[in-house]
Design a protein around this motif. Structure first.
Motif, mmCIF file in Angstrom:
data_model
loop_
_atom_site.group_PDB
_atom_site.id
_atom_site.type_symbol
_atom_site.label_atom_id
_atom_site.label_comp_id
_atom_site.label_asym_id
_atom_site.label_seq_id
_atom_site.Cartn_x
_atom_site.Cartn_y
_atom_site.Cartn_z
ATOM 1 N N UNK A 1 0.827 -1.210 0.000
ATOM 2 C CA UNK A 1 0.000 0.000 0.000
ATOM 3 C C UNK A 1 0.861 1.260 0.000
ATOM 4 N N UNK A 2 1.963 1.209 0.738
ATOM 5 C CA UNK A 2 2.841 2.374 0.830
ATOM 6 C C UNK A 2 3.490 2.670 -0.517
ATOM 7 N N UNK A 3 4.046 1.660 -1.160
ATOM 8 C CA UNK A 3 4.716 1.917 -2.442
ATOM 9 C C UNK A 3 3.712 2.276 -3.527
ATOM 10 N N UNK A 4 2.508 1.746 -3.450
ATOM 11 C CA UNK A 4 1.492 2.124 -4.438
ATOM 12 C C UNK A 4 1.194 3.614 -4.354
ATOM 13 N N UNK A 5 1.090 4.133 -3.130
ATOM 14 C CA UNK A 5 0.856 5.577 -2.951
ATOM 15 C C UNK A 5 2.085 6.376 -3.374
ATOM 16 N N UNK A 6 3.242 5.884 -3.013
ATOM 17 C CA UNK A 6 4.466 6.631 -3.287
ATOM 18 C C UNK A 6 4.757 6.724 -4.781
ATOM 19 N N UNK A 7 4.496 5.667 -5.528
ATOM 20 C CA UNK A 7 4.859 5.637 -6.946
ATOM 21 C C UNK A 7 3.797 6.269 -7.842
ATOM 22 N N UNK A 8 2.631 6.540 -7.312
ATOM 23 C CA UNK A 8 1.538 7.090 -8.121
ATOM 24 C C UNK A 8 1.931 8.451 -8.714
ATOM 25 N N UNK A 9 2.001 8.522 -10.031
ATOM 26 C CA UNK A 9 2.333 9.781 -10.707
ATOM 27 C C UNK A 9 3.799 10.135 -10.690
ATOM 28 N N UNK A 10 4.658 9.245 -10.167
ATOM 29 C CA UNK A 10 6.090 9.543 -10.089
ATOM 30 C C UNK A 10 6.782 9.246 -11.414
ATOM 31 N N UNK A 11 7.878 9.968 -11.657
ATOM 32 C CA UNK A 11 8.682 9.769 -12.865
ATOM 33 C C UNK A 11 9.901 8.895 -12.615
ATOM 34 N N UNK A 12 10.466 8.961 -11.397
ATOM 35 C CA UNK A 12 11.706 8.249 -11.096
ATOM 36 C C UNK A 12 11.701 7.825 -9.630
ATOM 37 N N UNK A 13 12.413 6.740 -9.367
ATOM 38 C CA UNK A 13 12.474 6.179 -8.012
ATOM 39 C C UNK A 13 13.924 5.872 -7.650
ATOM 40 N N UNK A 14 14.345 6.350 -6.477
ATOM 41 C CA UNK A 14 15.618 5.924 -5.901
ATOM 42 C C UNK A 14 15.321 4.742 -4.992
ATOM 43 N N UNK A 15 15.923 3.582 -5.303
ATOM 44 C CA UNK A 15 15.596 2.352 -4.575
ATOM 45 C C UNK A 15 16.813 1.825 -3.834
ATOM 46 N N UNK A 16 16.678 1.733 -2.507
ATOM 47 C CA UNK A 16 17.730 1.176 -1.664
ATOM 48 C C UNK A 16 17.064 0.352 -0.579
ATOM 49 N N UNK A 17 17.517 -0.878 -0.440
ATOM 50 C CA UNK A 17 16.973 -1.767 0.589
ATOM 51 C C UNK A 17 17.969 -1.876 1.737
#
Length: 294
Positions: A55-71
Motif C-alpha cells: 500500500x505504501x509503495x502504491x501511494x508513493x509511486x503514483x504519478x512519479x517519474x523516477x524512483x531511488x531504490x535502496x533496501x
C-alpha cells in the motif's frame, strides 16, 4: 516527481539533498517522518511507512517519474534473498514504467556471485526489477569506505581495524557520498532509457594493509589491520544482533570478496570521474573528525 526511499539513511539523505538542491519535486518514503529534519519535511511530500509495504509503495509511486531504490538489509531476515528480493517484490509490482536507480553490489557475471551472501541477494533483487522492463540503472558499488566508521572506537583506543578479508587482498573501495552523487545525477536526468549496470569502483584499489597505512598517516598514530577468522567473524555478527542466516551471509560475502568477487570490472577513467574520492581524502574529511569526536 522523484521518489526517494531511505531518506534518513546514509546514502538516501545525501541523494535527497542533491535532488532538493536541484529544485525538483520530491516524495519520500520513511518509516518515521520525525526523523526528517524540519526544513526537509517542509519541502517534500511524505509517505509514511515501509517501502516493503504494498500500500505504501502504491501511494508513493503514483504519478512519479523516477524512483531511488535502496533496501536496508534486515539484520534478522531468513536470508539475503528474502532481505533484498522479497522485500522489493511489492515495489516491483507497483512500478508502472518509472525510471529506477537502485543501489546494488559488484559481482555479476563472476563464478562467485551465486554464493556471495548479501551480494547474491542484491543481484536477485536487480533481476526482479529488470524483469519489469522499466528503465533501470543498477549502481553496483564496491566496498564502502564508510564501513570503517563502525570501528571508530577500536581505531582510537586500540589502533586496530578488523575484517575477515585477507590483509594483502587488493580491492576497490568507494565513498557513500560519491554513490549518492551518481544516483542523484541519474534521477535528475530524464533522457536515459534501457537498463544498465553502472560499476562504482572509486579511484583506486587498496588492501587492508594499504588502508591502515593511510589511516595511520592521516590520524597521526599507528593503526594495524587484523584479519578475523571466519567462525569468529560470524559469531561477532550474531552477538551484534544478526540472525544466523544473515551473519552467514556477511561471512559468505567476505569470503567471496577475498576470492576476487569485485575484480570482474576492468577499471577505466570513467570510474575515477564518477567516484573521485580517494581513501586518503575520505579519511581527512570523514574519519579523522569522527575519531577525534569519539
Amino acid at each position: 516527481m522523484i521518489v526517494v526511499t531511505t531518506p534518513t539513511g546514509h546514502i538516501g539523505r545525501q541523494v535527497l539533498d542533491h535532488v532538493l538542491a536541484a529544485g525538483r519535486p520530491v516524495r519520500v518514503v520513511v518509516r518515521d517522518p520525525a526523523g526528517l529534519p524540519a526544513e526537509v519535511r517542509d519541502r517534500v511530500e511524505v509517505v509514511p511507512g515501509s517501502h516493503g509495504d504494498p500500500d505504501v509503495v502504491a501511494r508513493a509511486f503514483d504519478g512519479a517519474d523516477a524512483v531511488f531504490w535502496l533496501v536496508p538489509a534486515d539484520r534478522r531476515a531468513a536470508g539475503p534473498v528474502e532481505a533484498y528480493r522479497e522485500f522489493s517484490r511489492p515495489a516491483v509490482e507497483a512500478l508502472t514504467g518509472q525510471r529506477v536507480v537502485g543501489i546494488t553490489a559488484l559481482g555479476r557475471g563472476t563464478p562467485l556471485a551465486g554464493h556471495a551472501g548479501h551480494v547474491t541477494g542484491s543481484l536477485a533483487m536487480d533481476d526482479l526489477i529488470a524483469g519489469t522492463g522499466v528503465p533501470f540503472r543498477a549502481l553496483a558499488a564496491a566496498t564502502f569506505m564508510d564501513n570503517v566508521l563502525r570501528q571508530v572506537r577500536g581505531i582510537k583506543e586500540r589502533g586496530m581495524l578488523f575484517d575477515a578479508v585477507s590483509p594483502d587482498h587488493v580491492q576497490p573501495m568507494v565513498a557513500r557520498r560519491d554513490i549518492a552523487a551518481v544516483a542523484a545525477r541519474l534521477l535528475l536526468d530524464d533522457t536515459w532509457t534501457g537498463q544498465e549496470e553502472v560499476p562504482l569502483l572509486g579511484p583506486e584499489n587498496l588492501s587492508g594493509n594499504d588502508v591502515t597505512a593511510i589511516m595511520s598517516d592521516v590520524l597521526g598514530f599507528p593503526v594495524r589491520y587484523g584479519q578475523v577468522p571466519g567462525a569468529a567473524f560470524k559469531e561477532q555478527l550474531i552477538g551484534a544482533g544478526l540472525s544466523e542466516a544473515m551473519a552467514q551471509s556477511m561471512l559468505d560475502m567476505a569470503i567471496a570478496k577475498d576470492k576476487g568477487l569485485d575484480d570482474g570490472v576492468t577499471r577505466a577513467p570513467r570510474h575515477a570521474i564518477d567516484t573521485p574520492t580517494t581513501f586518503r581524502r575520505w579519511c581527512e574529511d570523514v574519519l579523522k573528525p569522527a575519531v577525534e569526536a569519539a
